[in-house]
Scaffold this motif. Sequence first.
Motif, short mmCIF file in Angstrom:
data_model
loop_
_atom_site.label_atom_id
_atom_site.label_comp_id
_atom_site.label_asym_id
_atom_site.label_seq_id
_atom_site.Cartn_x
_atom_site.Cartn_y
_atom_site.Cartn_z
N LEU A 38 -45.28 -41.59 -46.48
CA LEU A 38 -45.62 -42.65 -47.43
C LEU A 38 -46.75 -42.20 -48.34
O LEU A 38 -46.71 -42.45 -49.55
N ARG A 39 -47.73 -41.49 -47.76
CA ARG A 39 -48.84 -40.99 -48.59
C ARG A 39 -48.34 -39.99 -49.62
O ARG A 39 -48.76 -40.02 -50.78
N LEU A 40 -47.43 -39.13 -49.23
CA LEU A 40 -46.88 -38.16 -50.18
C LEU A 40 -46.09 -38.85 -51.30
O LEU A 40 -46.18 -38.48 -52.46
N TYR A 41 -45.34 -39.88 -50.95
CA TYR A 41 -44.56 -40.63 -51.95
C TYR A 41 -45.49 -41.30 -52.96
O TYR A 41 -45.29 -41.19 -54.17
N VAL A 42 -46.53 -42.00 -52.48
CA VAL A 42 -47.47 -42.69 -53.37
C VAL A 42 -48.20 -41.68 -54.24
O VAL A 42 -48.39 -41.89 -55.45
N ALA A 43 -48.59 -40.54 -53.68
CA ALA A 43 -49.28 -39.53 -54.46
C ALA A 43 -48.37 -38.99 -55.55
O ALA A 43 -48.80 -38.77 -56.70
N GLY A 44 -47.10 -38.79 -55.25
CA GLY A 44 -46.14 -38.31 -56.26
C GLY A 44 -45.95 -39.30 -57.39
O GLY A 44 -45.89 -38.94 -58.56
N VAL A 45 -45.84 -40.59 -57.04
CA VAL A 45 -45.66 -41.63 -58.06
C VAL A 45 -46.88 -41.70 -58.96
O VAL A 45 -46.77 -41.75 -60.19
N LEU A 46 -48.07 -41.69 -58.37
CA LEU A 46 -49.29 -41.77 -59.17
C LEU A 46 -49.44 -40.54 -60.07
O LEU A 46 -49.85 -40.65 -61.23
N THR A 47 -49.08 -39.37 -59.57
CA THR A 47 -49.14 -38.16 -60.38
C THR A 47 -48.17 -38.27 -61.55
O THR A 47 -48.50 -37.92 -62.70
N GLY A 48 -46.98 -38.76 -61.30
CA GLY A 48 -45.99 -38.93 -62.38
C GLY A 48 -46.46 -39.90 -63.44
O GLY A 48 -46.30 -39.66 -64.64
N VAL A 49 -47.06 -41.01 -63.03
CA VAL A 49 -47.56 -42.00 -63.99
C VAL A 49 -48.69 -41.40 -64.81
O VAL A 49 -48.75 -41.57 -66.03
N PHE A 50 -49.58 -40.66 -64.15
CA PHE A 50 -50.70 -40.06 -64.87
C PHE A 50 -50.22 -39.04 -65.89
O PHE A 50 -50.66 -39.03 -67.05
#
Length: 197
Positions: A38-50
């Motif tokens: 879950l942490r990896l998924y959230v980190a990926g989404v936030l990186t994509g948005v940034f």
Amino acid sequence: MGQDFAKRKQGKSTRKAPARKTQAQRRSGEGQSRGKGLRLYVAGVLTGVFLSFIGYLGTLPDPAASATETGTPEQPEVVIQRPRFDFYTNLTQESIDEVQDQVEPAADVRKPPTATELPEPYLLQAGSFRQHDDAERRRAQLLLLGLEPVIEEISGSNGIWFRVYLGPFESRELMVRARGLTTNQNIETLLLKRGGT
């Protein structure tokens, strides 16, 4: 060489039993693997948005550069004219010519209407039937309601019809009362006005 198995202690064994994990230890291990995903998924989404936001900012024109290129052209001053209300002056200049028409006096309301001015009587048609028995059945239903129906035989190009009428009613109130009684019994009526009956 023989071994004496009876003298041997039961508690001592050369092999070790595999250690058992408690339920709490097993659950914490499963939760860590789920939390890691879950942490990896959230980190990926936030990186994509940034990264998308940075890309969007790169497509925007530079406001400082566009201001220096175009300069600041002087905009013409817009003069807003206030509306003029001339009707104050126009009304004082206008004059009203008084035209006096001959007014006829109103008719005397206290007089009773003459025979030609009587309102048309109201009739209600409660049905139109091909068979006389059907018309008699409807007449019987209306008699049970306390009304006075009349059957009229009409001959036309399409045969003989038996029509069931209620009335004539001299006032609208009597007609409305009779129509209400028939409507309560699911008998549809048709309002007719006939002069001279």
